[in-house]
Design an enzyme around this catalytic site. Structure first.
Site, PDB file in Angstrom:
ATOM      1  N   TYR A 125      -0.883  -3.020  13.483  1.00 13.49           N
ATOM      2  CA  TYR A 125      -1.774  -2.255  12.623  1.00 13.49           C
ATOM      3  C   TYR A 125      -2.823  -1.490  13.438  1.00 13.49           C
ATOM      4  O   TYR A 125      -3.579  -2.085  14.204  1.00 13.49           O
ATOM      5  CB  TYR A 125      -2.478  -3.215  11.661  1.00 13.49           C
ATOM      6  CG  TYR A 125      -3.184  -2.502  10.546  1.00 13.49           C
ATOM      7  CD1 TYR A 125      -2.466  -1.704   9.674  1.00 13.49           C
ATOM      8  CD2 TYR A 125      -4.547  -2.611  10.374  1.00 13.49           C
ATOM      9  CE1 TYR A 125      -3.097  -1.018   8.660  1.00 13.49           C
ATOM     10  CE2 TYR A 125      -5.198  -1.938   9.364  1.00 13.49           C
ATOM     11  CZ  TYR A 125      -4.461  -1.139   8.504  1.00 13.49           C
ATOM     12  OH  TYR A 125      -5.097  -0.461   7.507  1.00 13.49           O
ATOM     13  N   GLU A 148       0.822  -1.205   0.000  1.00 14.45           N
ATOM     14  CA  GLU A 148       0.000   0.000   0.000  1.00 14.45           C
ATOM     15  C   GLU A 148       0.864   1.267   0.000  1.00 14.45           C
ATOM     16  O   GLU A 148       0.509   2.271  -0.587  1.00 14.45           O
ATOM     17  CB  GLU A 148      -0.889  -0.043   1.245  1.00 14.45           C
ATOM     18  CG  GLU A 148      -2.054   0.895   1.200  1.00 14.45           C
ATOM     19  CD  GLU A 148      -3.107   0.545   2.242  1.00 14.45           C
ATOM     20  OE1 GLU A 148      -3.364  -0.663   2.460  1.00 14.45           O
ATOM     21  OE2 GLU A 148      -3.659   1.477   2.839  1.00 14.45           O
ATOM     22  N   ASP A 163      -2.455  -3.401   3.244  1.00 12.91           N
ATOM     23  CA  ASP A 163      -2.979  -3.587   4.599  1.00 12.91           C
ATOM     24  C   ASP A 163      -4.228  -4.467   4.559  1.00 12.91           C
ATOM     25  O   ASP A 163      -5.064  -4.332   3.664  1.00 12.91           O
ATOM     26  CB  ASP A 163      -3.334  -2.228   5.218  1.00 12.91           C
ATOM     27  CG  ASP A 163      -2.083  -1.400   5.453  1.00 12.91           C
ATOM     28  OD1 ASP A 163      -0.989  -1.993   5.533  1.00 12.91           O
ATOM     29  OD2 ASP A 163      -2.209  -0.167   5.526  1.00 12.91           O
TER      30      ASP A 163
END
Ligand SMILES: [Zn+2]
Ligand SMILES: [Zn+2]
Length: 697
Positions: free
Chosen positions: A320, A10, A111
């Site tokens: 994350y 990403e 992600d």
């Protein structure tokens, strides 16, 4: 030409980390293709890792003509087609396409969530030439070498198509709402005042305006009621304690009567009650809780906190952050993380205490997330020096993580009832018996101890002084960014990734102002318009229902087509209403805009006539900008001050430290922005002049 595996990430940072982790010697080579970075790693075969720049594709209208609504026809296009200033995306996509030519297998390593899934899917489909069915999926929650290695050896065989479908629908629905209402509101105002001023409301913005409007209305019509509070200073042994009278007192006469009845009297301890209660350790952080807590302890807005957390994640320091989970599954090696945290001097004594526990088990919350665990530190050392805010957020995450493994705190509460004549007073004490998790979460938690002297029932105490204080009942408090975010979560509108942005948009559109969120008149007008002509758009229930249906696409029990069809059916009548009433809507909105514009130019009160307002103005005759008093127009005050001419001058809302006049901010192209005190008599200015003259002699 040797074929290779193309891995798509990403962001550029993630590409670098993944390439380094996958290369057998942990030495990937950085390359550039038309300025686009990519990495070559060697393993059992060659791997090329290329990053995206977040979203490379977007939803756009079928026609580029901008001045009509309703519009329901859209398509997905590369961002450079739809957005001005996105020219770099063209080169970026060309480079990815070029790299895809010699690849024979594809891995989507964006992600693992809704947004990441769409980004990877669209690139595989459009930039790589319909490779979306072929592509495998890499799933990870931290960018540490160990986890990336593991996740690459356990690739998911397919993209998560249901998640992609859900994500794509969400973007399409938001586009339909956004484009149509922005156009309806903006065009109706423009038709009246001839100026293009962006107004908007989104799918989630409407209901949020509703909360704010309701709160603001109850604050504006709140009438404070006076009351009195009475406290007695008691002599207990050598200590003086303040006991509170059990009731609030409505009138001054009554308060004074009570005061005289209690003054100089001796009271008696009626009853002493002690109780112990447990304070459980906190849950690990989900994004919303982290944003709330960072606002509470550091004053950071939710958007800022998310930005910082995202940075720490890309540095492999935390997991994350866009997660709604409050769980830390045992597959996370808690002990390894604590061992890593040992490298930080400041955590050593705390980790040592946790190592002594035989069973390392976190206290978990109810919220879960299928894609990611709660936010936790990896324990890795930073490879660069962190900024102060980054250090603070990291420390908060680390301490929170440790605290979840610790034991409950035990607090002893004590309440003593003391009768003076026939009036009852209470003394309240609090004592920490066991600190438990609080030691780990310091300085972010504080239980203030109030220690009481030991008291026996029947014991006599002397009233030394009686104090009265007059108080007013308080209006409901305004939302702050933290509490508004919590409210959105509570009623389940918006997603963890978008809530912070929605708050920002409300500020950008000037619907709200200040940190204690205050709704502006413009915000009220937009809300009123929507409430009058299209109540469905501001309805919390409808918004939540739509939210839930979009969620069900992810589990396969709802379809994109059906949701889109229903959205059009909600929007059509609402937009028809706005169109029919375009003129009256436009009049109200443009009046509110004009008022908001004027308000933006008000610098402060006029220091000369005291009743006028100083406004940044431009002379019709000379075209020069200056500050003038609003009473000039009534012929009452001709106060005016000169301003620099070629710069942009705006209101700061702050006063000069020296003379306390309001100040303005001066911004000129290519120069540093500075704050100007326009008071010609300001002492700071005179001092500066003197220093200057001394320098010359
Ligand atoms: Zn004046
Ligand atoms: Zn000054």
């Amino acid at each position: 030409m040797q074929k290779y595996t193309l891995v798509i990430t990403e962001k550029p940072d993630a590409a670098r980390r993944i390439a380094l982790a996958l290369d057998k010697r942990h030495k990937a080579t950085k390359m550039l293709l038309n300025g686009v970075p990519y990495y070559v790693a060697e393993r059992d075969r060659k791997i090329v890792v290329v990053p995206a720049l977040g979203h490379l594709y977007t939803v756009a209208g079928e026609r580029s003509w901008r001045d009509f609504y309703p519009t329901f026809a859209f398509r997905w296009v590369p961002r450079f087609v739809a957005e001005r200033g996105a020219g770099r995306i063209r080169t970026w996509l060309n480079s990815i396409s070029k790299l895809a030519e010699d690849a024979d297998s594809f891995v989507d390593a964006c992600d693992y969530d809704l947004e990441g899934s769409i980004i990877g899917y669209l690139i595989a489909k459009f930039a790589c030439g319909n490779k979306e069915k072929l592509a495998k999926r890499m799933k990870y929650s931290t960018l540490t070498e160990e986890e990336l290695e593991k996740s690459y050896t356990q690739l998911l065989p397919n993209l998560d198509f249901a998640q992609v479908e859900a994500g794509i629908t969400r973007h399409e629905v938001d586009w339909l709402y956004g484009i149509n209402f922005s156009r309806a509101l903006t065009i109706s105002a423009k038709n009246v005042n001839g100026r293009y001023e962006m107004l908007s409301t989104g799918r989630v913005q409407g209901p949020v305006l509703m909360f704010l409007g309701a709160r603001e209305a109850s604050i504006r019509c709140f009438v404070p009621t006076p009351y009195w509070e009475m406290r007695a200073q008691l002599e207990i042994g050598i200590q003086i304690c303040e006991a509170l009278y059990e009731k609030t007192i409505a009138t001054k006469t009554e308060a004074e009567k009570l005061l005289h009845e209690c003054l100089q009297k001796t009271g008696q301890v009626e009853k002493v009650v002690t109780a112990q209660h447990l304070q459980f350790p906190p849950f690990p952080f989900d994004l919303g809780t982290l944003q709330n807590e960072a606002y509470r302890v550091f004053g950071y807005t939710p958007k800022r906190t998310l930005g910082i957390a995202q940075r720490l994640y890309l540095d492999a320091l935390i997991s994350y952050p866009r997660t709604s989970s409050q769980k830390l599954p045992p597959t996370i090696d808690y002990r390894a993380i604590l061992r890593n945290l040992n490298h930080f001097q400041s955590y050593r004594s705390l980790t040592a205490q946790l190592f002594e526990l035989t069973n390392l088990k976190p206290r978990e919350g109810a919220k879960d997330d299928p894609a990611h665990p709660a936010i936790y530190p990896t324990g890795s050392m930073p490879e660069r020096s962190l900024t102060m805010p980054e250090e603070k957020v990291l420390d908060l995450v680390v301490r929170r993580f440790m605290a979840t493994f610790s034991s409950s705190a035990v607090i002893q509460a004590m309440k003593a009832y003391i009768k003076v004549v026939s009036h009852l007073f209470t003394l309240t004490g609090r004592r920490i018996l066991t600190g438990g998790w609080q030691k780990f979460y310091e300085p972010y938690v504080r239980t203030e101890e109030v220690l009481l002297p030991s008291l026996q029932e029947g014991e006599k105490v002397k009233v030394r002084e009686v104090l009265l204080s007059d108080k007013f009942t308080q209006p409901p408090s305004r939302y702050n960014p933290g509490s508004l975010l919590r409210k959105m979560e509570e009623v389940r509108i918006g997603t963890k990734s978008t809530r912070a942005d929605i708050l920002q948009i409300l500020y950008d559109r000037k619907y709200t102002k200040n940190e204690r969120i205050e709704m502006t008149d413009l915000g009220f007008e937009v809300l009123d318009t929507l409430k009058n002509y299209c109540p469905a758009i501001v309805s919390v229930e409808l918004t939540r229902e739509l939210e839930e249906r979009m969620g069900r696409i992810q589990t396969g029990s709802e379809t994109r087509e059906k949701v889109l069809e229903d959205v059009v059916n909600i929007l059509k009548p609402a937009l028809d209403q706005l169109k029919t009433n375009e003129e009256s809507v436009g009049k109200r909105l443009s009046t509110a805009i004009a008022k908001a514009r004027l308000e933006e130019r008000i610098v402060g009160s006029c220091p000369v006539c005291k009743t006028g307002k100083l406004i940044i103005l431009r002379s019709k005759k000379t075209g020069k900008q200056f500050i003038g008093c609003s009473n000039y127009f009534k012929g009452q005050c001709s106060t005016s001050f000169a301003l620099p001419q070629t710069s942009h001058v705006s209101v700061t809302g702050k006063c000069c430290k020296c003379c306390e006049w309001p100040t303005v901010e001066v911004r000129a192209r290519g120069k540093r922005t500075w704050t100007l005190c326009f008071n010609p008599e300001c002492a700071a200015k005179k001092r500066r002049k003197q220093v200057g003259m001394q320098g010359m002699s």
